[in-house]
Design a protein around this motif. Structure first.
Motif, PDB file in Angstrom:
ATOM      1  N   THR A 216      -9.969   0.595   2.956  1.00  0.00           N
ATOM      2  CA  THR A 216      -8.789   0.227   3.731  1.00  0.00           C
ATOM      3  C   THR A 216      -9.188   0.026   5.191  1.00  0.00           C
ATOM      4  OG1 THR A 216      -7.382   1.492   2.240  1.00  0.00           O
ATOM      5  CG2 THR A 216      -6.462   0.954   4.396  1.00  0.00           C
TER       6      THR A 216
ATOM      7  N   CYS B 211       0.206   4.495   3.521  1.00  0.00           N
ATOM      8  CA  CYS B 211      -0.552   3.541   2.718  1.00  0.00           C
ATOM      9  C   CYS B 211      -0.094   2.104   3.014  1.00  0.00           C
ATOM     10  CB  CYS B 211      -0.352   3.860   1.241  1.00  0.00           C
ATOM     11  SG  CYS B 211      -0.937   2.561   0.134  1.00  0.00           S
TER      12      CYS B 211
ATOM     13  N   TYR C 122      -3.503   5.991  -4.144  1.00  0.00           N
ATOM     14  CA  TYR C 122      -4.165   5.733  -2.858  1.00  0.00           C
ATOM     15  C   TYR C 122      -4.549   7.041  -2.178  1.00  0.00           C
ATOM     16  CZ  TYR C 122      -4.709   4.258   2.028  1.00  0.00           C
ATOM     17  OH  TYR C 122      -5.175   4.033   3.305  1.00  0.00           O
TER      18      TYR C 122
ATOM     19  N   LYS D 218      -2.707   6.022   7.117  1.00  0.00           N
ATOM     20  CA  LYS D 218      -1.405   6.513   6.648  1.00  0.00           C
ATOM     21  C   LYS D 218      -0.302   5.891   7.491  1.00  0.00           C
ATOM     22  CE  LYS D 218      -3.450   9.548   3.942  1.00  0.00           C
ATOM     23  NZ  LYS D 218      -3.755   9.348   2.612  1.00  0.00           N
TER      24      LYS D 218
ATOM     25  N   TRP E  53      -5.810  -1.575  -1.617  1.00  0.00           N
ATOM     26  CA  TRP E  53      -5.938  -0.718  -2.806  1.00  0.00           C
ATOM     27  C   TRP E  53      -5.122  -1.328  -3.940  1.00  0.00           C
ATOM     28  CZ3 TRP E  53      -8.678   3.249  -4.602  1.00  0.00           C
ATOM     29  CH2 TRP E  53      -8.167   3.994  -5.655  1.00  0.00           C
TER      30      TRP E  53
ATOM     31  N   THR F 190      -1.164  -1.551  -4.381  1.00  0.00           N
ATOM     32  CA  THR F 190      -0.252  -0.488  -4.781  1.00  0.00           C
ATOM     33  C   THR F 190      -0.624   0.781  -4.014  1.00  0.00           C
ATOM     34  OG1 THR F 190       0.563   0.836  -6.609  1.00  0.00           O
ATOM     35  CG2 THR F 190      -1.722   0.149  -6.751  1.00  0.00           C
ATOM     36  N   CYS F 191       0.334   1.642  -3.812  1.00  0.00           N
ATOM     37  CA  CYS F 191       0.044   2.922  -3.174  1.00  0.00           C
ATOM     38  C   CYS F 191      -0.152   4.026  -4.213  1.00  0.00           C
ATOM     39  CB  CYS F 191       1.146   3.282  -2.173  1.00  0.00           C
ATOM     40  SG  CYS F 191       1.087   2.206  -0.727  1.00  0.00           S
TER      41      CYS F 191
END
Length: 176
Positions: free
Chosen positions: A155, A74, A67, A72, A49, A63-64
């Motif tokens: 993801t 991230c 997101y 989980k 992401w 980057t989170c």
């Protein structure tokens, strides 16, 4: 070889040359953007992401921020890879020799392009809503032809080929 066989062979060669000469060159030679997309796919680059949006195009840590993925916590901030618009940005930069799409997201990229009815390999495929007064896209892929696209889907996946109709909110084909 007899004269009759040689004459028949000459006719076949002439027919083939005529048929090939009437086909647009773009259909014979795969566009550079598509060739580059396949080269990127061969690298098994993971989805990240926000990946691909560093100062220079190409794989980068993501980057989170923003997101909403299913994995989980991230993983983006520790994963060097590409998101969908990062992939499009990098492949277009490689093909054009400069960063023609820039570091923005899918909304920023679609604004730099024009919608086309008949897609050609190398065009971009956008998903979301594109109206005259409202623009909200969420995914982009590189059209490969025959209903296929190269994309960085989500993801946990790598850059890969998918059907264009994999997502239900197709917004259109766009060309730079």
């Amino acid at each position: 070889m007899s004269g009759r066989v040689r004459a028949g062979l000459a006719v076949v060669v002439l027919i083939l040359l005529t048929a090939v000469s009437s086909v647009p060159l773009a259909q014979i030679v795969m566009p550079r953007i598509v060739l580059l997309a396949y080269q990127v796919e061969d690298r098994d680059i993971p989805y990240s992401w926000g990946g691909g949006h560093a100062e220079d195009p190409g794989p980068s840590k993501g980057t989170c921020h923003g997101y909403r993925g299913s994995i989980k916590p991230c993983p983006a901030a520790r994963t060097r890879g590409l998101d969908c618009s990062g992939l499009a940005r990098w492949v277009y930069a490689l093909a054009h020799g400069r960063d023609v799409l820039g570091p923005g997201n899918t909304d920023d990229h679609v604004r730099k392009m024009r919608r086309v009815k008949n897609a050609r390999p190398g065009d971009l495929v956008f998903y979301g809503k594109i109206k005259k007064k409202r623009l909200r896209t969420h995914h982009v892929g590189i059209y490969l032809g025959n209903g296929k696209m190269m994309n960085a889907p989500e993801t946990g996946a790598v850059v890969r080929v998918d059907d264009v109709d994999r997502l239900k909110d197709f917004a259109g084909y766009f060309r730079l």
